[in-house]
Write a protein that holds these residues in place. Structure first.
Motif, PDB file in Angstrom:
ATOM      1  N   ILE A 518      -3.726   9.593  -9.510  1.00  0.00           N
ATOM      2  CA  ILE A 518      -3.718   9.652  -8.046  1.00  0.00           C
ATOM      3  C   ILE A 518      -2.372   9.155  -7.518  1.00  0.00           C
ATOM      4  O   ILE A 518      -1.846   8.129  -7.949  1.00  0.00           O
ATOM      5  CB  ILE A 518      -4.863   8.823  -7.456  1.00  0.00           C
ATOM      6  CG1 ILE A 518      -6.213   9.451  -7.819  1.00  0.00           C
ATOM      7  CG2 ILE A 518      -4.740   8.709  -5.943  1.00  0.00           C
ATOM      8  CD1 ILE A 518      -7.397   8.724  -7.241  1.00  0.00           C
ATOM      9  N   ILE A 519      -1.811   9.907  -6.592  1.00  0.00           N
ATOM     10  CA  ILE A 519      -0.583   9.521  -5.900  1.00  0.00           C
ATOM     11  C   ILE A 519      -0.974   8.972  -4.533  1.00  0.00           C
ATOM     12  O   ILE A 519      -1.574   9.680  -3.720  1.00  0.00           O
ATOM     13  CB  ILE A 519       0.377  10.715  -5.754  1.00  0.00           C
ATOM     14  CG1 ILE A 519       0.684  11.321  -7.129  1.00  0.00           C
ATOM     15  CG2 ILE A 519       1.653  10.287  -5.047  1.00  0.00           C
ATOM     16  CD1 ILE A 519       1.385  10.387  -8.076  1.00  0.00           C
ATOM     17  N   TRP A 520      -0.643   7.697  -4.283  1.00  0.00           N
ATOM     18  CA  TRP A 520      -0.981   7.092  -3.001  1.00  0.00           C
ATOM     19  C   TRP A 520       0.154   7.345  -1.997  1.00  0.00           C
ATOM     20  O   TRP A 520       1.239   7.783  -2.358  1.00  0.00           O
ATOM     21  CB  TRP A 520      -1.200   5.593  -3.162  1.00  0.00           C
ATOM     22  CG  TRP A 520      -2.254   5.227  -4.161  1.00  0.00           C
ATOM     23  CD1 TRP A 520      -2.075   4.614  -5.354  1.00  0.00           C
ATOM     24  CD2 TRP A 520      -3.664   5.459  -4.047  1.00  0.00           C
ATOM     25  NE1 TRP A 520      -3.268   4.451  -6.000  1.00  0.00           N
ATOM     26  CE2 TRP A 520      -4.266   4.964  -5.225  1.00  0.00           C
ATOM     27  CE3 TRP A 520      -4.482   6.044  -3.081  1.00  0.00           C
ATOM     28  CZ2 TRP A 520      -5.632   5.025  -5.451  1.00  0.00           C
ATOM     29  CZ3 TRP A 520      -5.855   6.104  -3.304  1.00  0.00           C
ATOM     30  CH2 TRP A 520      -6.416   5.595  -4.472  1.00  0.00           C
ATOM     31  N   HIS A 521      -0.114   7.023  -0.773  1.00  0.00           N
ATOM     32  CA  HIS A 521       0.900   7.136   0.287  1.00  0.00           C
ATOM     33  C   HIS A 521       2.082   6.231  -0.052  1.00  0.00           C
ATOM     34  O   HIS A 521       1.901   5.130  -0.595  1.00  0.00           O
ATOM     35  CB  HIS A 521       0.273   6.728   1.629  1.00  0.00           C
ATOM     36  CG  HIS A 521       1.103   7.102   2.808  1.00  0.00           C
ATOM     37  ND1 HIS A 521       2.190   6.350   3.216  1.00  0.00           N
ATOM     38  CD2 HIS A 521       1.025   8.145   3.670  1.00  0.00           C
ATOM     39  CE1 HIS A 521       2.737   6.911   4.271  1.00  0.00           C
ATOM     40  NE2 HIS A 521       2.042   8.005   4.579  1.00  0.00           N
ATOM     41  N   PRO A 522       3.308   6.667   0.249  1.00  0.00           N
ATOM     42  CA  PRO A 522       4.490   5.845  -0.089  1.00  0.00           C
ATOM     43  C   PRO A 522       4.445   4.440   0.496  1.00  0.00           C
ATOM     44  O   PRO A 522       5.062   3.527  -0.057  1.00  0.00           O
ATOM     45  CB  PRO A 522       5.648   6.651   0.498  1.00  0.00           C
ATOM     46  CG  PRO A 522       5.151   8.066   0.534  1.00  0.00           C
ATOM     47  CD  PRO A 522       3.687   7.983   0.800  1.00  0.00           C
ATOM     48  N   ALA A 523       3.716   4.248   1.591  1.00  0.00           N
ATOM     49  CA  ALA A 523       3.652   2.916   2.194  1.00  0.00           C
ATOM     50  C   ALA A 523       3.021   1.891   1.266  1.00  0.00           C
ATOM     51  O   ALA A 523       3.238   0.686   1.422  1.00  0.00           O
ATOM     52  CB  ALA A 523       2.865   2.972   3.512  1.00  0.00           C
ATOM     53  N   PHE A 524       2.239   2.348   0.282  1.00  0.00           N
ATOM     54  CA  PHE A 524       1.587   1.431  -0.640  1.00  0.00           C
ATOM     55  C   PHE A 524       2.422   1.164  -1.900  1.00  0.00           C
ATOM     56  O   PHE A 524       1.971   0.410  -2.771  1.00  0.00           O
ATOM     57  CB  PHE A 524       0.220   1.980  -1.057  1.00  0.00           C
ATOM     58  CG  PHE A 524      -0.721   2.182   0.097  1.00  0.00           C
ATOM     59  CD1 PHE A 524      -1.132   1.126   0.879  1.00  0.00           C
ATOM     60  CD2 PHE A 524      -1.197   3.452   0.408  1.00  0.00           C
ATOM     61  CE1 PHE A 524      -1.992   1.314   1.945  1.00  0.00           C
ATOM     62  CE2 PHE A 524      -2.057   3.652   1.460  1.00  0.00           C
ATOM     63  CZ  PHE A 524      -2.457   2.582   2.238  1.00  0.00           C
ATOM     64  N   ASN A 525       3.579   1.808  -2.003  1.00  0.00           N
ATOM     65  CA  ASN A 525       4.449   1.624  -3.171  1.00  0.00           C
ATOM     66  C   ASN A 525       3.704   1.870  -4.480  1.00  0.00           C
ATOM     67  O   ASN A 525       3.913   1.180  -5.480  1.00  0.00           O
ATOM     68  CB  ASN A 525       5.050   0.211  -3.169  1.00  0.00           C
ATOM     69  CG  ASN A 525       6.003  -0.006  -2.016  1.00  0.00           C
ATOM     70  OD1 ASN A 525       6.755   0.893  -1.649  1.00  0.00           O
ATOM     71  ND2 ASN A 525       5.950  -1.182  -1.416  1.00  0.00           N
ATOM     72  N   GLN A 526       2.816   2.827  -4.459  1.00  0.00           N
ATOM     73  CA  GLN A 526       2.037   3.246  -5.625  1.00  0.00           C
ATOM     74  C   GLN A 526       1.203   2.092  -6.203  1.00  0.00           C
ATOM     75  O   GLN A 526       0.886   2.069  -7.395  1.00  0.00           O
ATOM     76  CB  GLN A 526       2.951   3.847  -6.705  1.00  0.00           C
ATOM     77  CG  GLN A 526       2.257   4.780  -7.682  1.00  0.00           C
ATOM     78  CD  GLN A 526       1.386   5.830  -6.997  1.00  0.00           C
ATOM     79  OE1 GLN A 526       1.695   6.280  -5.905  1.00  0.00           O
ATOM     80  NE2 GLN A 526       0.293   6.229  -7.640  1.00  0.00           N
ATOM     81  N   VAL A 527       0.852   1.135  -5.340  1.00  0.00           N
ATOM     82  CA  VAL A 527      -0.068   0.060  -5.708  1.00  0.00           C
ATOM     83  C   VAL A 527      -1.416   0.391  -5.090  1.00  0.00           C
ATOM     84  O   VAL A 527      -1.489   0.899  -3.971  1.00  0.00           O
ATOM     85  CB  VAL A 527       0.446  -1.299  -5.196  1.00  0.00           C
ATOM     86  CG1 VAL A 527      -0.559  -2.405  -5.494  1.00  0.00           C
ATOM     87  CG2 VAL A 527       1.788  -1.624  -5.826  1.00  0.00           C
ATOM     88  N   LEU A 528      -2.480   0.116  -5.818  1.00  0.00           N
ATOM     89  CA  LEU A 528      -3.810   0.431  -5.318  1.00  0.00           C
ATOM     90  C   LEU A 528      -4.017  -0.169  -3.932  1.00  0.00           C
ATOM     91  O   LEU A 528      -3.921  -1.387  -3.758  1.00  0.00           O
ATOM     92  CB  LEU A 528      -4.873  -0.113  -6.279  1.00  0.00           C
ATOM     93  CG  LEU A 528      -6.330   0.067  -5.832  1.00  0.00           C
ATOM     94  CD1 LEU A 528      -6.691   1.541  -5.761  1.00  0.00           C
ATOM     95  CD2 LEU A 528      -7.270  -0.665  -6.774  1.00  0.00           C
ATOM     96  N   PRO A 529      -4.298   0.651  -2.919  1.00  0.00           N
ATOM     97  CA  PRO A 529      -4.488   0.123  -1.565  1.00  0.00           C
ATOM     98  C   PRO A 529      -5.741  -0.738  -1.473  1.00  0.00           C
ATOM     99  O   PRO A 529      -6.747  -0.492  -2.154  1.00  0.00           O
ATOM    100  CB  PRO A 529      -4.635   1.390  -0.711  1.00  0.00           C
ATOM    101  CG  PRO A 529      -4.111   2.506  -1.553  1.00  0.00           C
ATOM    102  CD  PRO A 529      -4.379   2.124  -2.968  1.00  0.00           C
ATOM    103  N   LEU A 530      -5.665  -1.745  -0.632  1.00  0.00           N
ATOM    104  CA  LEU A 530      -6.824  -2.580  -0.326  1.00  0.00           C
ATOM    105  C   LEU A 530      -7.294  -2.246   1.075  1.00  0.00           C
ATOM    106  O   LEU A 530      -6.488  -1.999   1.969  1.00  0.00           O
ATOM    107  CB  LEU A 530      -6.458  -4.062  -0.412  1.00  0.00           C
ATOM    108  CG  LEU A 530      -6.041  -4.595  -1.784  1.00  0.00           C
ATOM    109  CD1 LEU A 530      -5.649  -6.063  -1.684  1.00  0.00           C
ATOM    110  CD2 LEU A 530      -7.153  -4.409  -2.804  1.00  0.00           C
ATOM    111  N   SER A 531      -8.592  -2.229   1.248  1.00  0.00           N
ATOM    112  CA  SER A 531      -9.150  -1.985   2.566  1.00  0.00           C
ATOM    113  C   SER A 531     -10.346  -2.904   2.735  1.00  0.00           C
ATOM    114  O   SER A 531     -11.491  -2.542   2.452  1.00  0.00           O
ATOM    115  CB  SER A 531      -9.556  -0.512   2.729  1.00  0.00           C
ATOM    116  OG  SER A 531      -9.913  -0.226   4.067  1.00  0.00           O
ATOM    117  N   GLN A 532     -10.051  -4.126   3.160  1.00  0.00           N
ATOM    118  CA  GLN A 532     -11.073  -5.144   3.332  1.00  0.00           C
ATOM    119  C   GLN A 532     -10.824  -5.878   4.638  1.00  0.00           C
ATOM    120  O   GLN A 532      -9.690  -5.953   5.118  1.00  0.00           O
ATOM    121  CB  GLN A 532     -11.060  -6.132   2.157  1.00  0.00           C
ATOM    122  CG  GLN A 532     -11.358  -5.471   0.808  1.00  0.00           C
ATOM    123  CD  GLN A 532     -11.250  -6.444  -0.350  1.00  0.00           C
ATOM    124  OE1 GLN A 532     -10.673  -7.514  -0.216  1.00  0.00           O
ATOM    125  NE2 GLN A 532     -11.811  -6.072  -1.487  1.00  0.00           N
TER     126      GLN A 532
END
Length: 867
Positions: A518-532
Motif C-alpha cells: 500500500i502506498i500512503w499519502h505523501p503527508a504520512f511519509n510512507q508511515v502507517l497513518p494513525l487515526s485515533q
C-alpha cells in the motif's frame, strides 16, 4: 446504469401515430437477430456551466454534461456483444444487437426510456410494438437502487429479467418481492464486514464519515454506526452530501462545502469513510476549492479515504482540469474485475466519426476533449474542433480509464450470462425435439420469462478464465477487490490491487490485504497513518474514559501497583501470572526466582554452622561421659538416660539440616517427623531422669515399694512409652496427609518460595503440642524435686533446661505464624537449635565442668556428704 435487452422478431404490426410527444433520449443501437438493449445510468446530467467574458450582459447557460468515464460501461456491453457474435460456440447463426438509453438520473426519464426499450421502434407508442423487430428478453441495468426499482416497476409486469451491476442493499428488493432481479455483484452488506476488519487491521478508531444524502445513505448509516460502536470505532463527524444542487440551493450548498472543508483541514481524523456515488467524489474535490485552488494545501491534505464499491474517481464539467491528488493512497472496495483480452484494443478503435449509431459518443468526445462538432443551424462556438485523431487512451483517469473497471466487468459477465441462458434454453428445446410455447423450436419464439429458470444457478467460465456463478437466489457469489489509488500530477492515476474480500473465507478472516504494497499519502511519509481520538496510550498505562466524550476519547492512566499493560491502547491493566511479577515500567512481567533457605546464603550458612558446632559439642560431651563412665557423677545420673539424651540431642541438631536443604518429596516427608520423634526422645529422657531422681529418693524410705522400680527398667519404659506415642502420631500423619513440596507465589512480590506444605496442620500442631506436654511435665516434676540433696539431684538443672525449652517454643508460635517463606523455616530451625542447646547447656555443661576441670569433686565422698 444500463438497460440491456435482447430483442427479437416482430410480434405484430400496428399502425402507429406519426408524432412523439416526448423528447427523444440519447440512444446507441445496433440491429441484429437478437437485440441487447440498455440504459446508461448517470451518463447524461444537466448542470450549469458559467461562461465568463467582458460583456456583463452574457448570462450563464445550461448545457448537457456527460460523465465520460461511464461510457466505458456502454463500450463493455458493445464489446461483449461483439465477442459473442464472433464466437461460433455461443448462439451460432444468430447475431446479437442492442439498444442503450440514458436514464439522465431522473425518475421520469428512467420510466420513459424503459418504455422506449419495450415499445418504441421509430416512434413511441406505449403498449404497442410498431413495425418492430424487438422482443425484449433481459435488461442489464441498475447501478443504484433507485434506478433499478424504477425499471423493475415496469418490466416486472412482463417477467423480464433485470441483471443489476451495482453493489446494492439487496434486502430492499427482497422485502418488496421483486423476483425478476439478478445481482451480478455481491450485496452491499458484505462491504461493511470488510470495512470493520480494515479499521481493526490498522487500528483506526477515530474516523469521519461522508454519506450521500438519500435513502441509501441513511440505510448505510443505520447499519454501519452500530457495527462501528460494537467494534470500538467512533465517528468524529458525519456529513451528508447532496446528489444534485439546484440554483436556489446554492447558499445551503456553499455552507455544506464550508463545513466539509473545515472537517478536512482541521480535524484530527486521518481515516475517512465515504459512502455514495460518483458525484460524491466531485463534491469532496470541490469542497477544497474555496480554500485556495492554486495552493498546495489540497496536495498536502493527508487523509486515508476508504471508499465503497459504488464510488468511482471521476471529474466532470469545470472540474475536468483539476486533479485527484488529495485522494492519493485511497483504499477502495471495488467490484471484482480482471483483465479481459482484447478490450483495450477495442477501446483504441472507438472514434465518433466511425461509429454512427452511438448517440452518446459525440457528447463524450466534446466533454472529455473540450472540443465541439459542427451542428447545423447553431452558431459556431469559438472552440477547437473535435477530430478523429483524438483517442480515449489520451484521457486522464478521472475522465476515462483504459483498464476495465469492476462495473464494466460485471456488465460484460451479465451479457454473457444472458447469452448462456439463451443457449441453454435453446439446447433444452432442441434436445427434447419439442416446440416451445407450442411453436417451432426457434430462438425467435423465445419469451423473456423463460430465462428465469436458466439464469438461477447459471455457471460458466468467461473469456478471462474466471468462473461466473449465480446461486438459486440470483446472487453472485464472488467478492470485492481492495485497490489502492496512486495519483500523478498530470491528472492520471493508477489502481493497484492490494487485497480482496473473500466471502468464502472463515468468519472474521474475509479481508485479505497486503500491507507492504500500500502506498500512503505523501503527508504520512510512507508511515502507517494513525487515526485515533488520542495519542496512543503506551504500554504501562490504560485508557480511562472521559465523562461526556465518546468512548474512543480517553485519558492515559498509569497502571496501579501489581498490574501491567503490555500493549498500547489497552482498556485495562491486568495482573501477571502467579509465577511472574511486574517490571518497573509496568509494561511486562518478569519470571520470579525460586527461593528457599539454602546452605549458600548467609542465613543458611550461619544456622548450619551453629548446628554443626552444637553437634560436635554434643559429641564431645558424649565422648567425655563415655570416657569417664565409671566416675561417680556419671554413674549417679543414670548413664543409660544420659547417653540416650545426648544421642537424641545430636539427632536434633542434625535434623535442622532437613530444613536447610532444598524442599523435595523426601525432605518434606521426613523433616517434621524426624524433628518430632527425636525431640520427643530427648524430652522423654529428661522426664525419665527427673522421675528416676524422685523415685530414687523416695525409695530410700524404709518399707518403700518403689525400690523395685529403681534402675534401668523405669527409665527405659518411660522413654519408650513417651516416644512411642509421638511415633504413632507421626505415622498417622504421614499415612493420611503427609507434607509435600509447594511453591508459595504470593508471600514475596518478586520471588517464589519453594517450601514444604505440612499437609495436615492439625497433625503438625499435635506433634508440637505433645512435645509441649512432655516438656511441661518434665518442668513440673523437676520443679517439685528441686529441694532434694544437691549432690545426687539434677532437678535444678532440668528445671532451668525445661524453663528455657518452654520459653523458646512458646515464643516460636507467634514468630512462626507471623512469618512466611524462608523466615518461617529459619524460625523453626532457630527454635530447634536453641531449645536443643538449652537442654545441652543446662544439664550437661555443669557436669562436664566438674569432670574436666574439677575432678576432685568427682569423688564418692563428695557426692554422699550432706550440705
Amino acid at each position: 446504469m444500463f438497460l440491456l435487452m435482447l430483442l427479437m422478431h416482430t410480434v405484430g404490426t400496428l399502425s402507429c401515430p406519426a408524432s412523439d410527444a416526448f423528447l427523444v433520449p440519447h440512444e446507441w443501437y445496433q440491429p441484429g437477430d437478437l437485440i441487447i438493449g440498455g440504459m446508461a445510468s448517470h451518463m447524461g446530467y444537466h448542470f450549469y456551466k458559467f461562461k465568463f467574458s467582458e460583456n456583463p450582459s452574457v448570462t450563464p447557460y445550461e448545457i448537457p454534461g456527460v460523465f465520460t468515464k461511464f461510457h466505458q460501461h456502454v463500450l463493455a456491453l458493445a464489446f461483449a456483444v461483439k465477442e459473442i457474435n464472433e464466437d461460433s460456440q455461443i448462439l451460432p447463426n444468430v447475431t446479437l444487437g442492442f439498444h442503450i438509453y440514458d436514464s439522465y438520473n431522473n425518475a421520469r426519464m428512467t420510466y420513459r426510456t424503459t418504455l422506449d426499450l419495450l415499445f418504441k421502434s421509430q416512434e413511441f407508442v406505449p403498449n404497442y410494438k410498431c413495425d418492430s423487430q424487438k422482443n425484449l428478453m433481459a435488461i442489464i441495468g441498475g447501478l443504484d437502487f433507485t434506478s433499478s426499482s424504477h425499471i423493475d416497476e415496469i418490466i416486472n409486469f412482463f417477467k423480464i429479467p433485470q441483471l443489476t451491476y451495482g453493489s446494492l442493499a439487496q434486502e430492499e428488493f427482497q422485502t418488496s418481492k421483486l423476483s425478476s432481479l439478478y445481482f451480478m455483484v455481491p450485496k452491499e452488506d458484505h462491504q461493511y464486514i470488510g470495512i470493520i476488519q480494515l479499521l481493526h487491521y490498522y487500528k483506526w478508531t477515530w474516523i469521519g464519515i461522508f454519506a450521500v444524502d438519500n435513502n441509501d445513505g441513511e440505510n448505510f448509516l443505520q447499519k454501519m454506526q452500530p457495527l462501528l460502536s460494537e467494534n470500538g470505532v467512533c465517528s468524529s463527524f458525519i456529513e451528508r452530501l447532496s446528489q444534485l444542487v439546484h440554483l436556489e440551493d446554492l447558499p445551503e450548498a456553499f455552507q455544506t462545502i464550508s463545513i466539509i472543508s473545515i472537517h478536512l483541514m482541521n480535524s484530527k481524523v486521518n481515516a475517512i469513510l465515504v459512502y455514495g456515488e460518483s458525484l460524491t467524489i466531485m463534491w469532496l474535490r470541490f469542497a477544497m476549492f474555496p480554500e485556495n485552488s492554486d495552493s498546495k494545501k489540497i496536495t498536502l491534505l493527508g487523509k486515508v479515504w476508504i471508499m465503497t464499491a459504488q464510488i468511482d474517481f471521476i471529474l466532470s464539467g469545470f472540474q475536468i482540469n483539476w486533479d485527484l491528488q488529495m485522494f492519493h493512497g485511497a483504499i477502495s472496495f471495488t467490484v471484482h474485475s480482471t483483465e479481459v483480452v482484447g478490450f483495450k484494443e477495442f477501446l483504441q478503435t472507438i472514434n465518433p466519426l466511425s461509429v454512427s449509431r452511438d448517440g452518446f459518443l459525440q457528447d463524450v468526445w466534446e466533454q472529455a476533449f473540450d472540443c465541439s462538432f459542427p451542428k447545423p443551424g447553431l452558431q459556431e462556438m469559438h472552440s477547437r474542433q473535435c477530430t478523429g485523431e483524438m483517442q480515449l487512451e489520451d484521457l486522464p483517469g478521472p475522465l476515462f480509464e483504459m483498464e476495465m473497471t469492476g462495473q464494466s466487468y460485471s456488465i460484460y459477465n451479465a451479457v454473457y450470462s444472458v447469452a448462456h441462458a439463451l443457449q441453454d434454453l435453446y439446447m433444452l428445446g432442441f434436445n427434447r425435439k419439442t416446440t416451445i410455447m407450442h411453436k417451432k423450436t426457434d430462438l425467435t419464439n423465445l419469451q423473456a420469462w423463460q430465462l428465469h429458470s436458466f439464469l438461477k444457478g447459471i455457471s460458466f467460465n468467461n473469456s478471462a478464465g474466471e468462473r461466473v456463478f449465480l446461486n438459486e437466489k440470483g446472487e453472485a457469489t464472488g467478492g470485492f477487490d481492495i485497490t489502492n489509488l496512486i495519483t500523478f500530477p498530470n491528472r492520471s492515476f493508477q489502481r493497484v490491487k492490494v487485497g480482496k474480500m473473500d466471502l468464502k473465507a472463515p468468519k472474521g478472516k474475509e479481508l485479505l490485504i497486503g500491507e507492504d504494497v500500500i502506498i500512503w499519502h505523501p503527508a504520512f511519509n510512507q508511515v502507517l497513518p494513525l487515526s485515533q481520538c488520542n495519542d496512543p496510550c503506551f504500554s504501562g498505562s490504560w485508557k480511562k474514559g472521559i465523562e461526556g466524550n465518546q468512548f474512543c476519547c480517553y485519558d492515559c492512566v498509569p497502571c496501579p501497583e501489581g498490574k501491567i499493560s503490555d500493549q498500547n491502547d489497552m482498556d485495562d491493566c491486568f495482573e501477571c501470572s502467579e509465577d511472574h511479577y511486574p517490571n518497573e515500567e509496568k509494561n511486562g512481567c518478569i519470571l520470579k526466582l525460586v527461593m528457599f533457605l539454602t546452605f549458600e546464603e548467609t542465613l543458611g550458612i550461619s544456622l548450619a554452622s551453629v548446628a554443626l558446632c552444637f553437634f560436635f559439642l554434643t559429641s564431645w560431651v558424649l565422648g567425655t561421659f563415655i570416657k569417664h563412665r565409671d566416675t561417680p557423677i556419671v554413674k549417679a545420673n543414670n548413664r543409660f538416660l544420659t547417653y540416650t539424651l545426648l544421642v537424641s540431642l545430636q539427632l536434633c541438631f542434625l535434623s535442622s539440616f532437613f530444613f536447610l536443604s532444598q524442599p523435595g518429596n523426601v525432605t518434606c516427608f521426613a523433616r517434621q517427623s524426624m524433628f518430632g520423634v527425636t525431640f520427643s526422645v530427648a524430652i522423654s529422657s529428661v522426664l525419665a531422669k527427673t522421675i528416676t531422681v524422685v523415685v530414687a529418693f523416695m525409695a530410700t524410705k524404709p518399707g518403700s515399694q518403689l525400690r523395685r522400680w529403681v534402675g534401668k527398667r523405669l527409665a527405659l519404659s518411660t522413654v519408650l512409652s513417651c516416644s512411642f506415642f509421638q511415633v504413632c502420631i507421626c505415622i498417622l500423619w504421614l499415612s493420611t496427609s503427609p507434607p509435600f513440596p509447594e511453591l508459595d507465589m504470593h508471600s514475596e512480590s518478586q520471588e517464589m518460595i519453594l517450601q514444604c506444605n505440612e499437609g495436615s496442620v492439625f497433625f503438625f500442631y499435635c506433634v508440637l503440642a505433645y512435645m509441649g506436654i512432655l516438656a511441661i511435665a518434665s518442668f513440673i516434676v523437676a520443679f517439685l524435686a528441686r529441694k532434694l540433696p544437691d549432690s545426687f539431684n539434677e532437678a535444678k538443672f532440668i528445671t532451668f533446661s525445661m524453663l528455657a525449652f518452654c520459653s523458646v517454643w512458646i515464643s516460636f508460635f507467634p514468630a512462626y505464624l507471623s512469618t512466611k517463606g524462608k523466615a518461617m523455616v529459619a524460625v523453626e530451625v532457630f527454635s530447634i537449635l536453641s531449645s536443643s542447646a538449652a537442654l545441652l547447656g543446662c544439664i550437661f555443661l555443669p557436669k562436664c565442668y566438674i569432670i574436666v576441670f574439677r575432678p576432685d569433686l568427682n569423688q564418692r565422698e563428695q557426692l554422699t556428704k550432706r550440705n
